[in-house]
Write a protein that holds these residues in place. Structure first.
Motif, PDB file in Angstrom:
ATOM      1  N   GLY A   1       0.812  -1.220   0.000  1.00 43.52           N
ATOM      2  CA  GLY A   1       0.000   0.000   0.000  1.00 43.52           C
ATOM      3  C   GLY A   1       0.847   1.272   0.000  1.00 43.52           C
TER       4      GLY A   1
ATOM      5  N   VAL B   1       0.784   4.563  -2.393  1.00 44.09           N
ATOM      6  CA  VAL B   1       0.018   5.787  -2.183  1.00 44.09           C
ATOM      7  C   VAL B   1       0.947   7.006  -2.062  1.00 44.09           C
TER       8      VAL B   1
ATOM      9  N   GLU C   1      -4.683   3.076 -11.863  1.00 44.29           N
ATOM     10  CA  GLU C   1      -5.074   4.146 -10.941  1.00 44.29           C
ATOM     11  C   GLU C   1      -6.584   4.308 -10.882  1.00 44.29           C
TER      12      GLU C   1
ATOM     13  N   LEU D   1      -7.792   1.517  -8.623  1.00 44.73           N
ATOM     14  CA  LEU D   1      -6.886   1.269  -7.503  1.00 44.73           C
ATOM     15  C   LEU D   1      -7.623   1.080  -6.176  1.00 44.73           C
ATOM     16  N   VAL D   2      -7.201   0.051  -5.454  1.00 45.08           N
ATOM     17  CA  VAL D   2      -7.631  -0.125  -4.075  1.00 45.08           C
ATOM     18  C   VAL D   2      -6.350  -0.136  -3.266  1.00 45.08           C
ATOM     19  N   VAL D   3      -6.139   0.894  -2.459  1.00 46.94           N
ATOM     20  CA  VAL D   3      -4.907   0.941  -1.681  1.00 46.94           C
ATOM     21  C   VAL D   3      -5.028  -0.061  -0.549  1.00 46.94           C
ATOM     22  N   GLN D   4      -4.088  -0.995  -0.526  1.00 45.64           N
ATOM     23  CA  GLN D   4      -4.197  -2.074   0.452  1.00 45.64           C
ATOM     24  C   GLN D   4      -3.737  -1.612   1.826  1.00 45.64           C
ATOM     25  N   GLY D   5      -4.373  -2.123   2.839  1.00 43.70           N
ATOM     26  CA  GLY D   5      -3.924  -1.904   4.212  1.00 43.70           C
ATOM     27  C   GLY D   5      -4.412  -0.614   4.832  1.00 43.70           C
ATOM     28  N   GLY D   6      -5.529  -0.085   4.417  1.00 42.09           N
ATOM     29  CA  GLY D   6      -6.141   1.060   5.096  1.00 42.09           C
ATOM     30  C   GLY D   6      -5.494   2.376   4.796  1.00 42.09           C
TER      31      GLY D   6
END
Lengths: 326, 286
Positions: B109, B112, B278, B281-286
């Protein structure tokens, strides 16, 4: 400076629904958030884990595309104008690093000057100021990978500010820091906020950050804004009251009533009493109490924001439980 | 905090190109310095390259010795030894293997942080990769070539065109290789983890870029197909063929031009994939 209207973000996840079957489920991380944040405001954005805080921040910085709704930051649309926006905002993700892991902190700052195209004199002036306030001099030449979390976070804050951003987004900047580092970060941000040049949006789980820094508090839960106002308004809304705790030589006479206050606790066989003050001032309550008993010690306890917020989160969960049952 | 004002200055106001060059150069410098930090890894890697250089060289020379006229795939013994020893050094310049920076940042993540900078991740990573390649050129090519020259007769270029063409070809190989690696790493945007595609890449690129054996040992139709239809021969085989003067000058220029076409295609593809990623995109880990 920041405008959000009906901002929503949904994610589709696949969950196991049998031995081989998987089912698609849509989760609303942010669900119709509308907010307006003015220039120079310092806003605390809080909520329980998974409430949608970081997702909102990522939409505001142009990293995530909203599913619906409108958003503008510094007059720009974050996703299509992400590069232009990046020059005008600073971002610190407490659990991520924007520094170059293998290089000394000083080199990371030099690189950021080139990336953000900051003139040397301005870069130097800002770096000097940050070094002074965040006490960076001792570890500027140490590679980032060898810094302690507190040192790295001070480096991250500096990195986010070297290009003179108009808006600073801080996603849990004090997470995992010791008391001294937290203090350093808070006083630095407080100093920054006092100038009124930078708009600050801060997400955190540490409510002390909010109490010390932010006048305005936005509480989000299950993707929706459940409170937007000052901390005092939050207390008023949830009936938080100041409490008067008195240590007495002898218990109060039976049937004693303090008008405008409710006795909410007695300890030590009535030698310690607690009154919750409703429509009476602390001074008047003390005056009434000393006429009724010999008072040895007194303290007025301010309402605890953590209790209020915990109640707010719990209410949200029970409401969700009720709606799931219904 | 008077110094932390909210203006947005630029290094060269009104000269965006010059400013972009400054930024690109700084990012290249960061790639160079990053690899310069790990000196022991450089020494260990060079030692390994030399050991494998001996293995490859003896095998290829044995193949050549068993043929009529002592040539294999159109290379004589000197050309083969040069192909192997320069190839052992060039392998690191091109950076065929081991680059997982992007996929790791996607997996954790941390990507980001790259996305909130005013530089496209493809450009930023390309600049840093050219810096990495520059560091490898200075530190990883010399030792295997020197050891090779001590133990085997090596070929020296006889045409003036060879040196500049080789330099251009190496640069294009680094760019082409970066494009391929970026695409392999970018699969993590969809898969969450690029380890599978990376294993596939490591196996495939070693064979099809000409590392394990010169592609000229393959039947002509297959070699030509690989050259035209894939960017892989351009990553190692083309610069080495240019250096050992395997083909006439006109063909060599043609091969480098083909390499350039593939480098441009791979960079453009990397940019397109990044933009697509993009959007979803799903940014992993919050």
């Amino acid at each position: 400076m920041i405008e959000m209207r009906d901002l929503s973000k949904t994610f589709t996840v696949r969950v196991k629904a049998g031995r081989l079957r998987r089912e698609k489920r849509t989760i609303a991380a942010v669900d119709g958030v509308s907010l307006s944040i003015g220039r120079g405001e310092m806003v605390g954005y809080i909520g329980p884990n998974g409430a949608g805080k970081s997702t909102t921040l990522k939409m505001l910085t142009g990293v995530l595309t909203p599913t619906s709704g409108e958003v503008s930051v510094c007059g720009l649309r974050p996703v299509p104008q992400r590069t232009a926006l990046a020059l005008r905002i600073g971002v610190v993700f407490g659990q991520r690093s924007q520094l170059w892991w293998d290089l000394p902190l000083r080199d990371s700052f030099r690189l950021l000057r080139a990336v953000y195209r900051v003139p040397a004199a301005e870069h130097e002036a800002r770096l000097r100021r940050c070094c002074e306030l965040l006490d960076l001099d001792g570890f500027l030449d140490i590679p980032v990978r060898q810094l302690s979390l507190g040192q790295r976070m001070r480096g991250e804050l500096t990195a986010a500010l070297l290009h003179g951003p108009e808006v600073l987004f801080l996603d849990e900047p004090t997470i995992g820091l010791d008391v001294v580092s937290k203090q350093a970060v808070r006083s630095f941000l407080g100093e920054l906020g006092r100038t009124g040049d930078v708009t600050l949006v801060l997400t955190t789980h540490d409510l002390a950050d909010i109490e010390r820094l932010c006048h305005r508090l936005v509480v989000i839960d299950h993707g929706r804004v459940v409170h937007d106002g000052t901390i005092e308004q939050l207390h008023a809304r949830y009936g938080s009251r100041r409490r008067l705790v008195a240590d007495l030589d002898s218990p109060l006479p039976p049937g004693f009533v303090l008008p405008g206050a409710t006795m909410t606790g007695t300890e030590a066989d009535g030698h310690r009493v607690t009154f919750t003050l409703e429509s009476i001032t602390a001074g008047a309550a003390v005056a009434a109490l000393v006429t009724a008993a010999q008072v040895r010690d007194l303290s007025v306890v301010e309402p605890d924001i953590e209790d209020v917020v915990a109640r707010l989160y719990t209410d949200g969960r029970s409401a969700e439980g009720r709606s799931a049952e219904g | 905090m008077d110094a932390l004002d909210a203006s947005v200055p630029t290094i060269s106001p009104g000269r965006p190109f010059r400013a972009s060059v400054t930024t690109f150069r700084a990012l290249m410098g960061s790639g160079f310095r990053r690899y310069a930090t790990y000196r022991q890894a450089t020494v260990a890697g060079t030692f390994t390259n030399i050991v494998f250089g001996f293995l490859r060289c003896y095998v290829l020379l044995a193949v050549a010795a068993g043929t009529v006229g002592a040539t294999a795939g159109g290379y004589d013994a000197r050309q083969l030894a040069t192909f192997v020893w320069v190839g052992q050094g060039l392998l690191n310049v091109v950076g065929l293997w081991g680059w997982v920076d992007l996929s790791e940042r996607i997996r954790t993540g941390d990507i980001v942080a790259d996305l909130v900078r005013p530089v496209s991740p493809v450009i930023a990573y390309l600049a840093a990769d050219l810096g990495r390649g520059g560091h490898a050129l200075l530190t990883r090519v010399g030792p295997p070539v020197l050891v090779g020259a001590l133990f085997f007769p090596l070929a020296t270029p006889s045409r003036w065109l060879t040196a500049p063409l080789f330099a251009v070809s190496v640069l294009l190989a680094v760019v082409g290789s970066f494009g391929c690696r970026y695409l392999v790493n970018a699969t993590a945007y969809w898969l969450g983890d690029a380890r599978g595609p990376l294993v596939f890449w490591t196996l495939g690129s070693g064979v099809l870029a000409g590392l394990y054996f010169p592609l000229r040992l393959l039947p002509d139709w297959l070699a030509v197909t690989l050259w035209v239809a894939t960017p892989l021969p351009g990553l190692l085989q083309t610069p080495l063929d240019v250096l050992v003067e395997r083909d006439p000058p006109a063909l060599q220029v043609g091969l480098v031009a083909l390499q350039a076409v593939w480098a441009v295609i791979m960079l453009a593809l990397a940019g397109w994939v990044q933009r697509r990623a993009e959007r979803r995109l799903v940014v992993q880990g919050g």
